[in-house]
Structures are given as C-alpha cells and as structure tokens.
Design a protein around this motif. Sequence first.
Motif, PDB file in Angstrom:
ATOM      1  N   ASP A  64      35.543  45.007  55.897  1.00  0.00           N
ATOM      2  CA  ASP A  64      34.993  44.140  54.847  1.00  0.00           C
ATOM      3  C   ASP A  64      34.524  44.964  53.651  1.00  0.00           C
ATOM      4  O   ASP A  64      34.713  44.571  52.505  1.00  0.00           O
ATOM      5  CB  ASP A  64      33.841  43.291  55.391  1.00  0.00           C
ATOM      6  N   LEU A  67      37.628  45.998  51.784  1.00  0.00           N
ATOM      7  CA  LEU A  67      38.169  44.842  51.058  1.00  0.00           C
ATOM      8  C   LEU A  67      37.305  44.506  49.842  1.00  0.00           C
ATOM      9  O   LEU A  67      37.829  44.160  48.784  1.00  0.00           O
ATOM     10  CB  LEU A  67      38.281  43.627  51.985  1.00  0.00           C
ATOM     11  N   SER A  68      36.000  44.631  49.993  1.00  0.00           N
ATOM     12  CA  SER A  68      35.089  44.343  48.877  1.00  0.00           C
ATOM     13  C   SER A  68      35.333  45.278  47.698  1.00  0.00           C
ATOM     14  O   SER A  68      35.138  44.899  46.547  1.00  0.00           O
ATOM     15  CB  SER A  68      33.635  44.446  49.326  1.00  0.00           C
ATOM     16  N   THR A  71      38.466  43.687  45.900  1.00  0.00           N
ATOM     17  CA  THR A  71      38.417  42.286  45.463  1.00  0.00           C
ATOM     18  C   THR A  71      37.480  42.194  44.269  1.00  0.00           C
ATOM     19  O   THR A  71      36.392  41.638  44.360  1.00  0.00           O
ATOM     20  CB  THR A  71      37.947  41.334  46.587  1.00  0.00           C
ATOM     21  N   ARG A  75      33.233  38.231  45.833  1.00  0.00           N
ATOM     22  CA  ARG A  75      32.535  38.670  47.046  1.00  0.00           C
ATOM     23  C   ARG A  75      33.281  38.070  48.228  1.00  0.00           C
ATOM     24  O   ARG A  75      33.703  36.912  48.182  1.00  0.00           O
ATOM     25  CB  ARG A  75      31.082  38.204  47.023  1.00  0.00           C
ATOM     26  N   LEU A  76      33.467  38.841  49.265  1.00  0.00           N
ATOM     27  CA  LEU A  76      34.242  38.406  50.414  1.00  0.00           C
ATOM     28  C   LEU A  76      33.731  37.090  51.000  1.00  0.00           C
ATOM     29  O   LEU A  76      34.519  36.209  51.355  1.00  0.00           O
ATOM     30  CB  LEU A  76      34.234  39.513  51.476  1.00  0.00           C
ATOM     31  N   ARG A  84      40.049  34.942  53.363  1.00  0.00           N
ATOM     32  CA  ARG A  84      39.235  35.984  53.999  1.00  0.00           C
ATOM     33  C   ARG A  84      39.859  36.419  55.327  1.00  0.00           C
ATOM     34  O   ARG A  84      39.960  37.614  55.614  1.00  0.00           O
ATOM     35  CB  ARG A  84      37.807  35.458  54.217  1.00  0.00           C
ATOM     36  N   ARG A  88      41.445  40.098  56.262  1.00  0.00           N
ATOM     37  CA  ARG A  88      40.951  40.892  57.401  1.00  0.00           C
ATOM     38  C   ARG A  88      42.100  41.267  58.329  1.00  0.00           C
ATOM     39  O   ARG A  88      42.171  42.399  58.818  1.00  0.00           O
ATOM     40  CB  ARG A  88      39.886  40.115  58.172  1.00  0.00           C
TER      41      ARG A  88
END
Length: 139
Positions: A64, A67-68, A71, A75-76, A84, A88
């Motif tokens: 996460d 990924l944050s 992105t 916000r995830l 989402r 993942r």
Amino acid sequence: MARIETRGRARALQALYAWDVRKDDVPLPRVAQLVWDDLGTAPEERAFAHALIQLIDADRANMDAELSEVTTNWRLERLGHIERCVLRLGAAELTQGGTPPRVVIQECVRLAERFGSGQSARFVNGVLDALARRMGRLS
C-alpha cells in the motif's frame, strides 16, 4: 477457456473484494477460503490465488505504501474497492516476480475492465506501469 493463472487472478480479486468491503476483523485468508468454497473454485485456481492472497496478507502495508507513492493525487483508501483490490493484486504479483511485468499489467487491466469500468482499466494501467518502473521491473 481462460488459463489457470487468469482464472486464479479473478478468484484472488473476488476474495480481496469480499474482504475489502467487509468492515470487520475477519482475516483475509479466511474470507478467501469462504469465497472460494462458495464459488466451488478448482484446486489449481485456488493454489494460484492462495499464493497471491498470502503475499498480500503478509505485506499489505508495504504494498500500500508503494502504491501510494505512484497514485499521485489519490489516497489509496479513497479509491473504489475494485481499483484498490486490482492494484493490490498487481502489486503482489509484481513483487512476487514470477510473471513478466507486462503480463501482470495486462491481466490487471482486463480484471479492472471486467469488474470495474474502462476508466478503472486506464487508471490501473497507469498506476501499475508506474509501480513496475519504480520497482525497476520495467525500463
């Protein structure tokens, strides 16, 4: 008929989605088992999906965070459940490293289209491409 890996990814996504929409403390692997039992998931699909679910369960916080980083402006936790969960799933498979990154991205884009929308697919494509580049898996 789709390949075992393709069907396994779809089963992993269904389990992730079921877990993500729940707002309780049932562990991800337990939710996955229940979903796969309900769907009558074949053993070979279950084995492929299980490996991804285990990886996500064990390292979700790090995935996460990664990924944050890619992105931007999102916000995830503000993303839709499908987006989402597909991200993942893609992050887990990119981390695992057994599948070529372009295949992982393409498969995740297809899942986003199938379970989400064209807009979801474009978003997933951009984020996973950026993540794969950040991880040094794509140049």
